[in-house]
Design a protein around this motif. Sequence first.
Motif, PDB file in Angstrom:
ATOM      1  N   LEU A   1       0.859  -1.181   0.000  1.00  0.00           N
ATOM      2  CA  LEU A   1       0.000   0.000   0.000  1.00  0.00           C
ATOM      3  C   LEU A   1       0.896   1.231   0.000  1.00  0.00           C
ATOM      4  CD1 LEU A   1      -2.597  -1.035   2.721  1.00  0.00           C
ATOM      5  CD2 LEU A   1      -2.809  -1.248   0.255  1.00  0.00           C
ATOM      6  N   TYR A   2       0.862   1.969  -1.087  1.00  0.00           N
ATOM      7  CA  TYR A   2       1.637   3.202  -1.204  1.00  0.00           C
ATOM      8  C   TYR A   2       0.776   4.336  -0.678  1.00  0.00           C
ATOM      9  CZ  TYR A   2       4.643   0.451  -4.272  1.00  0.00           C
ATOM     10  OH  TYR A   2       5.473  -0.505  -4.790  1.00  0.00           O
ATOM     11  N   ASN A   3       1.130   4.859   0.478  1.00  0.00           N
ATOM     12  CA  ASN A   3       0.336   5.904   1.111  1.00  0.00           C
ATOM     13  C   ASN A   3       0.676   7.277   0.544  1.00  0.00           C
ATOM     14  OD1 ASN A   3      -1.057   4.173   2.923  1.00  0.00           O
ATOM     15  ND2 ASN A   3       0.806   4.036   4.141  1.00  0.00           N
ATOM     16  N   THR A   4      -0.274   8.196   0.652  1.00  0.00           N
ATOM     17  CA  THR A   4      -0.079   9.554   0.145  1.00  0.00           C
ATOM     18  C   THR A   4       0.967  10.317   0.953  1.00  0.00           C
ATOM     19  OG1 THR A   4      -1.973  10.281   1.471  1.00  0.00           O
ATOM     20  CG2 THR A   4      -2.388   9.751  -0.845  1.00  0.00           C
ATOM     21  N   ASP A   5       1.288   9.863   2.167  1.00  0.00           N
ATOM     22  CA  ASP A   5       2.297  10.529   2.990  1.00  0.00           C
ATOM     23  C   ASP A   5       3.686   9.889   2.829  1.00  0.00           C
ATOM     24  OD1 ASP A   5       1.797   8.171   4.273  1.00  0.00           O
ATOM     25  OD2 ASP A   5       1.209   9.057   6.180  1.00  0.00           O
ATOM     26  N   ASP A   6       3.913   9.224   1.696  1.00  0.00           N
ATOM     27  CA  ASP A   6       5.202   8.612   1.332  1.00  0.00           C
ATOM     28  C   ASP A   6       5.617   7.449   2.227  1.00  0.00           C
ATOM     29  OD1 ASP A   6       5.537  10.282  -0.855  1.00  0.00           O
ATOM     30  OD2 ASP A   6       6.551  11.809   0.342  1.00  0.00           O
ATOM     31  N   PHE A   7       4.668   6.796   2.864  1.00  0.00           N
ATOM     32  CA  PHE A   7       4.946   5.580   3.614  1.00  0.00           C
ATOM     33  C   PHE A   7       4.481   4.383   2.802  1.00  0.00           C
ATOM     34  CE2 PHE A   7       5.081   8.526   7.170  1.00  0.00           C
ATOM     35  CZ  PHE A   7       6.161   8.038   7.880  1.00  0.00           C
TER      36      PHE A   7
ATOM     37  N   GLU B   1      -6.199   7.784   2.057  1.00  0.00           N
ATOM     38  CA  GLU B   1      -4.789   7.920   2.425  1.00  0.00           C
ATOM     39  C   GLU B   1      -3.869   7.050   1.568  1.00  0.00           C
ATOM     40  OE1 GLU B   1      -4.634   6.932   6.550  1.00  0.00           O
ATOM     41  OE2 GLU B   1      -6.204   8.374   7.070  1.00  0.00           O
ATOM     42  N   ILE B   2      -4.457   6.239   0.676  1.00  0.00           N
ATOM     43  CA  ILE B   2      -3.691   5.304  -0.142  1.00  0.00           C
ATOM     44  C   ILE B   2      -3.607   5.832  -1.569  1.00  0.00           C
ATOM     45  CG2 ILE B   2      -3.552   2.941  -1.012  1.00  0.00           C
ATOM     46  CD1 ILE B   2      -5.337   2.154   1.415  1.00  0.00           C
ATOM     47  N   GLU B   3      -2.389   5.910  -2.089  1.00  0.00           N
ATOM     48  CA  GLU B   3      -2.176   6.379  -3.459  1.00  0.00           C
ATOM     49  C   GLU B   3      -2.385   5.259  -4.473  1.00  0.00           C
ATOM     50  OE1 GLU B   3       1.604   8.038  -5.931  1.00  0.00           O
ATOM     51  OE2 GLU B   3       1.303   8.818  -3.907  1.00  0.00           O
ATOM     52  N   LYS B   4      -1.821   4.081  -4.174  1.00  0.00           N
ATOM     53  CA  LYS B   4      -2.033   2.921  -5.038  1.00  0.00           C
ATOM     54  C   LYS B   4      -1.762   1.648  -4.252  1.00  0.00           C
ATOM     55  CE  LYS B   4       2.530   2.537  -7.153  1.00  0.00           C
ATOM     56  NZ  LYS B   4       3.330   2.514  -8.355  1.00  0.00           N
ATOM     57  N   ILE B   5      -2.249   0.541  -4.806  1.00  0.00           N
ATOM     58  CA  ILE B   5      -2.093  -0.779  -4.205  1.00  0.00           C
ATOM     59  C   ILE B   5      -1.434  -1.677  -5.252  1.00  0.00           C
ATOM     60  CG2 ILE B   5      -3.303  -2.787  -3.264  1.00  0.00           C
ATOM     61  CD1 ILE B   5      -5.618  -0.835  -2.549  1.00  0.00           C
ATOM     62  N   ALA B   6      -0.438  -2.445  -4.832  1.00  0.00           N
ATOM     63  CA  ALA B   6       0.197  -3.419  -5.723  1.00  0.00           C
ATOM     64  C   ALA B   6       0.090  -4.791  -5.080  1.00  0.00           C
ATOM     65  CB  ALA B   6       1.648  -3.052  -5.972  1.00  0.00           C
ATOM     66  N   VAL B   7      -0.366  -5.772  -5.857  1.00  0.00           N
ATOM     67  CA  VAL B   7      -0.527  -7.136  -5.364  1.00  0.00           C
ATOM     68  C   VAL B   7       0.491  -8.031  -6.080  1.00  0.00           C
ATOM     69  CG1 VAL B   7      -2.108  -9.078  -5.091  1.00  0.00           C
ATOM     70  CG2 VAL B   7      -2.991  -6.738  -4.987  1.00  0.00           C
ATOM     71  N   TYR B   8       1.297  -8.725  -5.286  1.00  0.00           N
ATOM     72  CA  TYR B   8       2.327  -9.631  -5.813  1.00  0.00           C
ATOM     73  C   TYR B   8       2.056 -11.047  -5.334  1.00  0.00           C
ATOM     74  CZ  TYR B   8       5.225  -5.579  -6.977  1.00  0.00           C
ATOM     75  OH  TYR B   8       5.704  -4.413  -7.513  1.00  0.00           O
ATOM     76  N   VAL B   9       2.558 -12.007  -6.094  1.00  0.00           N
ATOM     77  CA  VAL B   9       2.504 -13.402  -5.674  1.00  0.00           C
ATOM     78  C   VAL B   9       3.864 -14.023  -5.960  1.00  0.00           C
ATOM     79  CG1 VAL B   9       1.642 -14.317  -7.861  1.00  0.00           C
ATOM     80  CG2 VAL B   9       1.153 -15.529  -5.743  1.00  0.00           C
ATOM     81  N   ARG B  10       4.274 -14.934  -5.103  1.00  0.00           N
ATOM     82  CA  ARG B  10       5.549 -15.636  -5.322  1.00  0.00           C
ATOM     83  C   ARG B  10       5.295 -16.805  -6.250  1.00  0.00           C
ATOM     84  NH1 ARG B  10      10.589 -15.675  -3.581  1.00  0.00           N
ATOM     85  NH2 ARG B  10      10.144 -14.075  -2.070  1.00  0.00           N
ATOM     86  N   GLU B  11       6.017 -16.810  -7.362  1.00  0.00           N
ATOM     87  CA  GLU B  11       5.914 -17.912  -8.313  1.00  0.00           C
ATOM     88  C   GLU B  11       6.857 -19.021  -7.877  1.00  0.00           C
ATOM     89  OE1 GLU B  11       6.761 -16.278 -12.125  1.00  0.00           O
ATOM     90  OE2 GLU B  11       4.775 -15.395 -12.301  1.00  0.00           O
ATOM     91  N   THR B  12       6.326 -20.208  -7.696  1.00  0.00           N
ATOM     92  CA  THR B  12       7.150 -21.305  -7.204  1.00  0.00           C
ATOM     93  C   THR B  12       8.172 -21.750  -8.245  1.00  0.00           C
ATOM     94  OG1 THR B  12       5.419 -22.832  -7.881  1.00  0.00           O
ATOM     95  CG2 THR B  12       5.438 -22.160  -5.587  1.00  0.00           C
ATOM     96  N   ALA B  13       7.860 -21.626  -9.513  1.00  0.00           N
ATOM     97  CA  ALA B  13       8.781 -22.081 -10.557  1.00  0.00           C
ATOM     98  C   ALA B  13      10.055 -21.241 -10.583  1.00  0.00           C
ATOM     99  CB  ALA B  13       8.101 -22.033 -11.922  1.00  0.00           C
ATOM    100  N   SER B  14       9.916 -19.932 -10.452  1.00  0.00           N
ATOM    101  CA  SER B  14      11.078 -19.052 -10.550  1.00  0.00           C
ATOM    102  C   SER B  14      11.523 -18.513  -9.196  1.00  0.00           C
ATOM    103  CB  SER B  14      10.756 -17.872 -11.466  1.00  0.00           C
ATOM    104  OG  SER B  14       9.714 -17.100 -10.899  1.00  0.00           O
ATOM    105  N   ASN B  15      10.686 -18.697  -8.159  1.00  0.00           N
ATOM    106  CA  ASN B  15      10.948 -18.186  -6.824  1.00  0.00           C
ATOM    107  C   ASN B  15      11.058 -16.657  -6.815  1.00  0.00           C
ATOM    108  OD1 ASN B  15      11.026 -18.824  -4.131  1.00  0.00           O
ATOM    109  ND2 ASN B  15      13.240 -18.934  -4.042  1.00  0.00           N
ATOM    110  N   LEU B  16      10.406 -15.999  -7.766  1.00  0.00           N
ATOM    111  CA  LEU B  16      10.385 -14.545  -7.830  1.00  0.00           C
ATOM    112  C   LEU B  16       8.990 -14.050  -7.512  1.00  0.00           C
ATOM    113  CD1 LEU B  16      12.320 -14.074 -11.189  1.00  0.00           C
ATOM    114  CD2 LEU B  16      13.224 -13.772  -8.872  1.00  0.00           C
ATOM    115  N   ASN B  17       8.902 -12.796  -7.075  1.00  0.00           N
ATOM    116  CA  ASN B  17       7.592 -12.187  -6.875  1.00  0.00           C
ATOM    117  C   ASN B  17       7.123 -11.600  -8.200  1.00  0.00           C
ATOM    118  OD1 ASN B  17       7.107 -12.669  -4.125  1.00  0.00           O
ATOM    119  ND2 ASN B  17       8.535 -11.065  -3.577  1.00  0.00           N
ATOM    120  N   SER B  18       5.895 -11.877  -8.554  1.00  0.00           N
ATOM    121  CA  SER B  18       5.346 -11.402  -9.811  1.00  0.00           C
ATOM    122  C   SER B  18       4.190 -10.445  -9.524  1.00  0.00           C
ATOM    123  CB  SER B  18       4.839 -12.597 -10.628  1.00  0.00           C
ATOM    124  OG  SER B  18       4.256 -12.180 -11.807  1.00  0.00           O
ATOM    125  N   LEU B  19       4.210  -9.298 -10.169  1.00  0.00           N
ATOM    126  CA  LEU B  19       3.136  -8.325  -9.988  1.00  0.00           C
ATOM    127  C   LEU B  19       1.871  -8.852 -10.649  1.00  0.00           C
ATOM    128  CD1 LEU B  19       2.182  -5.496  -9.073  1.00  0.00           C
ATOM    129  CD2 LEU B  19       2.919  -4.647 -11.299  1.00  0.00           C
TER     130      LEU B  19
END
Length: 139
Positions: free
Chosen positions: A75-81, A106-124
């Motif tokens: 959660l990207y907040n409008t107060d830069d947190f 108070e929230i500027e944007k939301i990003a949802v990630y998931v960990r891909e088991t095949a690559s072990n990377l977080n994918s947006l």
Amino acid sequence: MGRGWYGLYLGDRVVYEEIEGTIVKLFALDKNKGLLLDDTGNEHTIVCEYCTKIPPKDGLLTFRPLSGIQYTVLLYNTDDFLDVYSFTGDEIEDKVMRIVTNAGNEIEKIAVYVRETASNLNSLYQEIKQADFIQFYRE
């Protein structure tokens, strides 16, 4: 397409050769192959290129979360947190909706990630801007 699987993600609802179901596995070695679980519980190997995605009808998320899968929500907040949460697929929609309902302005944007088991990377999976969720905020 850099990521593969023709834009499909785990949990997506699709139609493949007149079979409707949910994507439960995407193969790492063949980025055009997946596993579909139909409504009767049968598994079908699919070719991602020939699937038609069925978008969710209501709610904030444009994908269908899978139970037991861990999602990271930024959660990207409008107060830069930056607030970071981790939810399972069973709870992500309710928890994100509760946060938006209580603190949406108070929230500027939301990003949802998931960990891909095949690559072990977080994918947006999805990025949601304030204009897309502000109607859910209660003053």
